[in-house]
Design a protein around this motif. Structure first.
Motif, mmCIF file in Angstrom:
data_model
loop_
_atom_site.group_PDB
_atom_site.id
_atom_site.type_symbol
_atom_site.label_atom_id
_atom_site.label_comp_id
_atom_site.label_asym_id
_atom_site.label_seq_id
_atom_site.Cartn_x
_atom_site.Cartn_y
_atom_site.Cartn_z
ATOM 1 N N LEU A 1 33.878 28.670 -11.859
ATOM 2 C CA LEU A 1 34.768 29.100 -12.720
ATOM 3 C C LEU A 1 35.117 28.102 -13.803
ATOM 4 O O LEU A 1 34.740 27.244 -13.854
ATOM 5 C CB LEU A 1 36.225 29.204 -12.108
ATOM 6 N N GLU A 2 35.501 28.642 -15.041
ATOM 7 C CA GLU A 2 35.658 28.025 -16.203
ATOM 8 C C GLU A 2 37.066 28.213 -16.940
ATOM 9 O O GLU A 2 37.367 29.632 -16.965
ATOM 10 C CB GLU A 2 34.552 28.090 -17.434
ATOM 11 N N LEU A 3 37.710 27.287 -17.216
ATOM 12 C CA LEU A 3 38.930 27.614 -18.270
ATOM 13 C C LEU A 3 38.570 27.075 -19.573
ATOM 14 O O LEU A 3 38.067 25.728 -19.679
ATOM 15 C CB LEU A 3 40.180 26.489 -17.473
ATOM 16 N N HIS A 4 38.741 28.095 -20.464
ATOM 17 C CA HIS A 4 38.748 27.496 -21.753
ATOM 18 C C HIS A 4 39.809 27.685 -22.591
ATOM 19 O O HIS A 4 40.836 28.278 -22.394
ATOM 20 C CB HIS A 4 37.558 28.406 -22.581
ATOM 21 N N VAL A 5 40.002 26.744 -23.404
ATOM 22 C CA VAL A 5 41.095 26.964 -24.473
ATOM 23 C C VAL A 5 40.469 27.329 -25.880
ATOM 24 O O VAL A 5 39.379 27.158 -26.222
ATOM 25 C CB VAL A 5 41.773 25.491 -24.747
ATOM 26 N N ILE A 6 41.328 28.509 -26.381
ATOM 27 C CA ILE A 6 40.846 29.070 -27.593
ATOM 28 C C ILE A 6 41.980 28.936 -28.723
ATOM 29 O O ILE A 6 43.165 29.395 -28.295
ATOM 30 C CB ILE A 6 40.248 30.471 -27.108
ATOM 31 N N GLU A 7 41.435 28.868 -30.189
ATOM 32 C CA GLU A 7 42.561 29.190 -30.930
ATOM 33 C C GLU A 7 41.966 30.276 -31.928
ATOM 34 O O GLU A 7 40.661 30.415 -32.121
ATOM 35 C CB GLU A 7 42.955 27.969 -31.878
ATOM 36 N N ARG A 8 43.208 31.011 -32.091
ATOM 37 C CA ARG A 8 42.448 32.403 -33.270
ATOM 38 C C ARG A 8 43.333 32.324 -34.196
ATOM 39 O O ARG A 8 44.811 32.013 -34.298
ATOM 40 C CB ARG A 8 42.736 33.655 -32.500
#
Length: 454
Positions: free
Chosen positions: A146-153
């Protein structure tokens, strides 16, 4: 009576879809102690749930999953590199096919760099997306497949496969212009015109969607520096590197005189009209909801309305002066237009409703008003209002025209008047709408004259 036109947007609840997503998100937590720890930190430190921040999921694909998504109301979006599904009628995260055996959970933040500064993640990886890009992301947890990513849009929906970047100099220039834009004008129409000039210049350099994202970052900052509870909660969320990425909607109060002008500026920023509201004859208040789908910004635009006007296109048709000021009109006369000197009436964000209120009360002595929506699928409450001083010229003007009496004037001089709030909201089952009934009482509660009696 509520007009049929007010319920044209009949937002539904999707309990089965919500249960599916809950199972998937909690599955990430069960399979990864690190993701569970992160979810616990959000709950205990910010009063929010992991689900309040989810941008999208990437799942191991199969024909069975694809069929299940269709049955749950998802529709395929064209043009993506891998199968991508989004729910058109609810506030659910998008779901995309994973390009590997790994499943990924993407969590939205205001700034990936800010998040990494707080968490000091050990993974030796760079941020995907150049400085100034409309989308930036990075994996911060990798465990057990599993991976947790943080993302900004920044004005880039998930459907935008290759969102354009922006010249950093242009971003800095227009961000500063919005931050420093003049808000106090003798002629308020000149204030709208100047804001429109700034917006058009930014659109020329950045496009509509990126401009909208930049503009509302400045609007939140202006509101925040005028509201103590906002600064408290922002610090709580910043302590986990999240920012205001859980915002649900922004609320402006407008005079009748300038309401159409406000709407025109919002439409310039790419907003589309959604449902209309009427709080009731006693409250004399209505609202136009607007949404900018690419920038993921929703606006509640409040204005005094008569029962007859709610069935017309009051967002565009001129609104003549009424004999008596309502709640919204009086607020604007005391503080100014929300789009200009007053700033937003409130920002509403998504929380764990009970946890957020309890934590703010216990840790910071922040009081919340009685919930004005307490439904299984929607809960809403204002924090106690921030009191602002009122200029003497505004009090004298209201006295002269008979809108307030001497007693009220003296109270405004001594006590000021409620200016803004933070609103705590919890959504369930993907419900995208708002409370169409039962909001008369809270509007009356926010009337400055009523608040004087507390």
């Amino acid at each position: 009576m509520v007009s049929e036109q007010l319920t044209a947007y009949d937002w539904k609840r999707f309990p089965e879809t919500a249960a599916f997503l809950h199972q998937r998100i909690t599955g990430f937590c069960k399979r990864s102690a690190l993701i569970q720890e992160f979810a616990d930190q959000l709950q205990f430190k910010t009063g929010t749930r992991l689900s309040d921040w989810v941008d999208h999921l990437e799942l191991n694909w199969s024909d069975a999953l694809q069929q299940q998504l269709v049955e749950l109301g998802y529709v395929v979006l064209a043009g993506a590199k891998s199968p991508l599904y989004q729910h058109p009628d609810a506030m659910f995260p998008a779901i995309q096919a994973s390009d590997a055996e790994v499943e990924r959970l993407f969590v939205r933040v205001e700034s990936v760099a800010d998040f990494l500064t707080i968490h000091q993640c050990e993974l030796e990886l760079t941020i995907t997306g150049e400085i100034g890009a409309a989308v930036r992301q990075r994996v911060v947890i990798a465990e057990n497949g599993l991976e947790l990513h943080v993302i900004e849009r920044h004005g880039a929906p998930i459907s935008a496969a290759e969102p354009p970047g922006a010249d950093v100099q242009h971003l800095w220039k227009h961000a500063e212009a919005f931050q420093l834009r003049r808000r106090h004008f003798d002629d308020e129409l000149a204030g709208f015109a100047e804001a429109e000039t700034l917006i058009k210049a930014a659109i020329d350099d950045l496009g509509v969607d990126r401009t909208c994202d930049l503009f509302f970052a400045a609007e939140r900052a202006y509101w925040q520096q005028r509201n103590g509870v906002a600064r408290i909660q922002k610090a709580r969320q910043d302590s986990k590197g999240m920012g205001w990425a859980n915002h649900d909607h922004h609320t402006y109060r407008s005079s009748r005189k300038h309401f159409a002008r406000l709407i025109s500026v919002l439409e310039l920023l790419g907003f589309e009209l959604r449902e209309r509201f009427y709080a009731g004859r006693e409250a004399g208040w209505g609202a136009q909801v607007l949404e900018q789908p690419a920038a993921r910004v929703v606006i509640f635009a409040d204005v005094d309305l008569s029962p007859e006007e709610v069935s017309q296109d009051f967002a565009h048709e001129p609104l003549p002066a009424l004999k008596q000021l309502g709640t919204v009109g009086l607020w604007c006369r005391l503080h100014g237009e929300a789009f200009l000197q007053a700033g937003m009436h409130h920002l509403e964000c998504q929380f764990d409703f009970d946890a957020a209120r309890e934590q703010l009360a216990e840790e910071n002595s922040v009081k919340t008003m009685k919930p004005f929506t307490d439904l299984p699928h929607l809960k809403q409450a204002f924090t106690a209002g921030e009191v602002w001083p009122v200029e003497e010229s505004r009090i004298e003007s209201l006295l002269k025209e008979g809108s307030i009496n001497e007693e009220a004037a003296d109270r405004f001089r001594l006590q000021g008047a409620i200016g803004s709030h933070l609103e705590i909201l919890q959504r369930e089952e993907g419900f995208k709408g708002f409370n169409q009934t039962g909001i008369n009482e809270i509007i009356l509660e926010t009337n400055p004259l009523n608040q004087q009696q507390k």
